[in-house]
Scaffold this motif. Sequence first.
Motif, mmCIF file in Angstrom:
data_model
loop_
_atom_site.group_PDB
_atom_site.id
_atom_site.type_symbol
_atom_site.label_atom_id
_atom_site.label_comp_id
_atom_site.label_asym_id
_atom_site.label_seq_id
_atom_site.Cartn_x
_atom_site.Cartn_y
_atom_site.Cartn_z
ATOM 1 N N GLU A 83 30.023 30.098 45.265
ATOM 2 C CA GLU A 83 30.628 28.783 45.455
ATOM 3 C C GLU A 83 29.908 28.064 46.587
ATOM 4 O OE1 GLU A 83 35.133 28.848 44.584
ATOM 5 O OE2 GLU A 83 34.749 30.838 45.425
ATOM 6 N N SER A 103 31.007 34.437 46.864
ATOM 7 C CA SER A 103 32.385 34.511 47.350
ATOM 8 C C SER A 103 33.115 35.753 46.861
ATOM 9 C CB SER A 103 33.173 33.259 46.944
ATOM 10 O OG SER A 103 33.354 33.208 45.538
ATOM 11 N N THR A 104 32.880 36.147 45.602
ATOM 12 C CA THR A 104 33.725 37.172 45.009
ATOM 13 C C THR A 104 32.965 37.984 43.973
ATOM 14 O OG1 THR A 104 35.534 35.560 45.183
ATOM 15 C CG2 THR A 104 35.981 37.541 43.895
ATOM 16 N N GLY A 162 35.810 40.337 48.304
ATOM 17 C CA GLY A 162 35.316 39.049 48.732
ATOM 18 C C GLY A 162 36.464 38.106 49.017
ATOM 19 N N THR A 163 36.123 36.847 49.198
ATOM 20 C CA THR A 163 37.129 35.836 49.539
ATOM 21 C C THR A 163 37.009 34.663 48.581
ATOM 22 O OG1 THR A 163 36.875 36.476 51.863
ATOM 23 C CG2 THR A 163 38.089 34.440 51.410
ATOM 24 N N PRO A 164 37.738 34.731 47.455
ATOM 25 C CA PRO A 164 37.678 33.599 46.523
ATOM 26 C C PRO A 164 38.314 32.359 47.133
ATOM 27 C CG PRO A 164 39.395 35.131 45.861
ATOM 28 C CD PRO A 164 38.665 35.772 47.013
ATOM 29 N N SER A 165 37.812 31.210 46.722
ATOM 30 C CA SER A 165 38.450 29.965 47.132
ATOM 31 C C SER A 165 39.865 29.928 46.561
ATOM 32 C CB SER A 165 37.649 28.775 46.611
ATOM 33 O OG SER A 165 37.667 28.778 45.183
#
Length: 198
Positions: free
Chosen positions: A118, A123-124, A135-138
Amino acid sequence: MPDPIDLTEKFGEGWCVTVTRLPPGEALHRMGVAELATMPDGLQQATGRLAVPGAPRDLGALILGRQAAAEWTLVLELDGTHGWLGREPDVLAALSTDSGIACSTTKDSNQTTVLFAEDGLISTVLDAVTGSWRGTPSHRLATAFADIGLREDDEPSDAYASRSCSQNAALVIRAATGITLGDDMFTGSWIGGLAASE
């Protein structure tokens, strides 16, 4: 809504499907394809290369791209001899720069994963078999996961668990991008070329 396509049933045990908002030519250039050609029978060429025992692949893998939907490009790799370009973090990150989001799903050995970038950053990474991710998704991406029965620190929904892992990979892509991968997206003319191996 129809069940998602089973990519393993369609392409066998090795493939990588990438989705980006970049135009097809730009996406392929960012994946390392220097010379592009129109390939009316691109899918047949890609599968034909795999069917020839001992065929030289040291010049690189054949990468195919085409417009998949409004503002979206589909990229297909069937030869993972030198790895899958769509799964390379720096490549996928480049495909999301200036385009918001890019994602790829890969079947390799016993793993089916979906990788998300992203705004130029990975991110993921989602394991399509278990439904777990790291990870860290939006917020938008986490909401898409929840909409199909995937919530952090929770078991996948029964509906998710009832599908094959490659169907779930296609489902995750649909939730994140709105693109429904179907047989019609893989037929017809492509553009493509060789992405030089390292």
